[in-house]
Design an enzyme around this catalytic site. Structure first.
Site, PDB file in Angstrom:
ATOM      1  CE  LYS A  17      -0.787   0.387  -2.946  1.00 42.34           C
ATOM      2  NZ  LYS A  17       0.328   0.496  -3.876  1.00 42.34           N
TER       3      LYS A  17
HETATM    4  N1  PPE Z   1       1.924  -1.205  -9.411  1.00 38.23           N
HETATM    5  C1  PPE Z   1       2.535  -0.994  -8.220  1.00 38.23           C
HETATM    6  C2  PPE Z   1       3.701  -1.820  -7.860  1.00 38.23           C
HETATM    7  C3  PPE Z   1       2.041   0.013  -7.389  1.00 38.23           C
HETATM    8  O1  PPE Z   1       2.640   0.221  -6.233  1.00 38.23           O
HETATM    9  C4  PPE Z   1       0.949   0.789  -7.791  1.00 38.23           C
HETATM   10  C5  PPE Z   1       0.413   1.877  -6.908  1.00 38.23           C
HETATM   11  C6  PPE Z   1       0.346   0.527  -9.036  1.00 38.23           C
HETATM   12  C7  PPE Z   1       0.865  -0.493  -9.811  1.00 38.23           C
HETATM   13  C8  PPE Z   1      -0.871   1.258  -9.517  1.00 38.23           C
HETATM   14  O2  PPE Z   1      -2.003   0.901  -8.766  1.00 38.23           O
HETATM   15  P1  PPE Z   1      -3.226   1.902  -8.573  1.00 38.23           P
HETATM   16  O3  PPE Z   1      -2.757   2.998  -7.682  1.00 38.23           O
HETATM   17  O4  PPE Z   1      -4.286   1.070  -7.962  1.00 38.23           O
HETATM   18  O5  PPE Z   1      -3.594   2.384  -9.906  1.00 38.23           O
HETATM   19  N2  PPE Z   1       1.376   2.523  -6.085  1.00 38.23           N
HETATM   20  C9  PPE Z   1       0.938   3.284  -4.933  1.00 38.23           C
HETATM   21  C10 PPE Z   1       2.079   3.533  -3.978  1.00 38.23           C
HETATM   22  C11 PPE Z   1       3.122   4.473  -4.425  1.00 38.23           C
HETATM   23  C12 PPE Z   1       4.135   4.744  -3.330  1.00 38.23           C
HETATM   24  O6  PPE Z   1       5.254   5.053  -3.660  1.00 38.23           O
HETATM   25  O7  PPE Z   1       3.824   4.670  -2.145  1.00 38.23           O
HETATM   26  C13 PPE Z   1       0.210   4.553  -5.332  1.00 38.23           C
HETATM   27  O8  PPE Z   1       0.273   4.969  -6.478  1.00 38.23           O
HETATM   28  O9  PPE Z   1      -0.444   5.123  -4.470  1.00 38.23           O
END
Ligand code: PPE
Length: 328
Positions: free
Chosen positions: A158
């Protein structure tokens, strides 16, 4: 965005407006940062509590490792600082954004002497794709931008710079009047939303791309898979062809910011209102987030009650101002 009092920065609690960086901060130029998105809920069982806190901290450490960013603080220190930050800001529920980035000190691509700064910010943040989206479903569009390839970047990390890929997709879909983008990988298989993982349901069978696909291995994804299985819906992890999106009975997205969001339309193919299985999983997932169900209480890390006041130490110039004002 909604401001609060304090931000934790390199071991200190500083006023929100003073948590600034130099314009020559390395991460600003090259995207050399890694971050997390976490949420704290005002739960019935445990009061304010952070959902799967340890898992998020561990993913932060992994992302940092993948990009050669040494963290000066242990995960315990960052975790404890986060809880204190929430209490001091007087919050019961909020979004949490830890970020570690190459700071100011050296330019160029191999800037080993630039420090790695660590911050944690918290603020109230509502449903990412709107409350209505959560209830009625959103409209999505397959992006013309492909999800970054593991040949050039690290989809599992991330990392700040990597979000340019998501931003291109999101911007394209929003400009075209859709709520969200769905990215395919370079082979044309389904990956995920711009900030959420994706699940499809066809004839009662739930599928999602495998964790080795070019996706962020989401913590909401893992939680929802467990909940679906506990509810008696096994989830298969496999490659998903684009056409399966259009033929699915139900589709939903999961992410920390978005939570669980049903999709009601994809590339102008109607999926109908949120389906029965989506609804069942969504409702159980919401219960888990808000501590309303015994089975998933271990996912909640209690923060403690807000202290009501930031309780910050006066800053040096404020102390000076007081001293100057007081005749001796
Ligand atoms: N894919 C991506 C590309 C992604 O950024 C997130 C979280 C997920 C999947 C889901 O991951 P999880 O939160 O562990 O279930 N995206 C984060 C950032 C959003 C933003 O715009 O900033 C979030 O949901 O916090």
């Amino acid at each position: 965005m909604e401001k609060v009092e304090l931000i934790w920065k390199n071991g200190e609690f500083v006023p929100w407006d003073e948590a600034n960086v130099h314009v020559l901060t390395h991460g600003l130029h090259y995207g050399t940062g890694v971050f997390e998105g976490v949420r704290c809920y005002d739960t019935e069982a445990k009061g304010p509590a952070i959902f799967r806190h340890r898992d998020h901290l561990e993913r932060l450490a992994n992302s940092a490792e993948l990009y050669y960013l040494p963290l000066e603080y242990s995960l315990e220190e960052i975790g404890e600082a986060t809880k204190e930050l929430i209490r001091r800001n007087g919050l019961r529920s909020c979004y949490i954004r830890p970020l570690a980035f190459r700071g100011y000190g050296e330019m160029g691509l191999y800037a080993k002497s630039a420090p790695v700064d660590v911050i944690v910010a918290v603020w109230p943040w509502g449903a990412y794709l709107g409350e209505e989206g959560k209830q009625k479903g959103i409209r999505a569009k397959v992006s013309s931008w492909r999800r970054m390839s593991p040949a050039g970047l690290i989809p599992h990390a991330k990392a700040s710079g990597q979000y340019l890929n998501s931003i291109l997709a999101k911007t394209e879909s929003a400009n075209a009047g859709y709520d969200e983008a769905v990215l395919l990988d370079e082979r044309g298989f389904v990956c995920e939303g711009s900030g959420e993982n994706i699940f499809l349901i066809t004839d009662g069978q739930i599928v999602t791309p495998p964790h080795v696909a070019s996706i962020l291995d989401g913590i909401s994804r893992k939680s929802v898979m467990q909940i679906a299985e506990d509810l008696g819906y096994p989830v298969a992890e496999r490659d998903i062809a684009r056409a399966e999106l259009y033929m699915a009975d139900e589709i939903f997205l999961t992410g920390t910011a978005a939570e669980l969001v049903p999709m009601r339309e994809i590339d102008d193919h109607e999926l109908g209102g949120p389906g029965e299985i989506t609804r069942a999983i969504q409702s159980k997932y919401e219960d888990a987030l808000h501590g309303r169900t015994e089975e998933y209480l271990e996912w909640l890390d209690p923060v403690g009650e807000p202290t009501g006041e930031p309780l910050r130490k006066p800053l040096p110039d404020e102390v000076e101002a007081e001293e100057v004002g007081e005749p001796s």
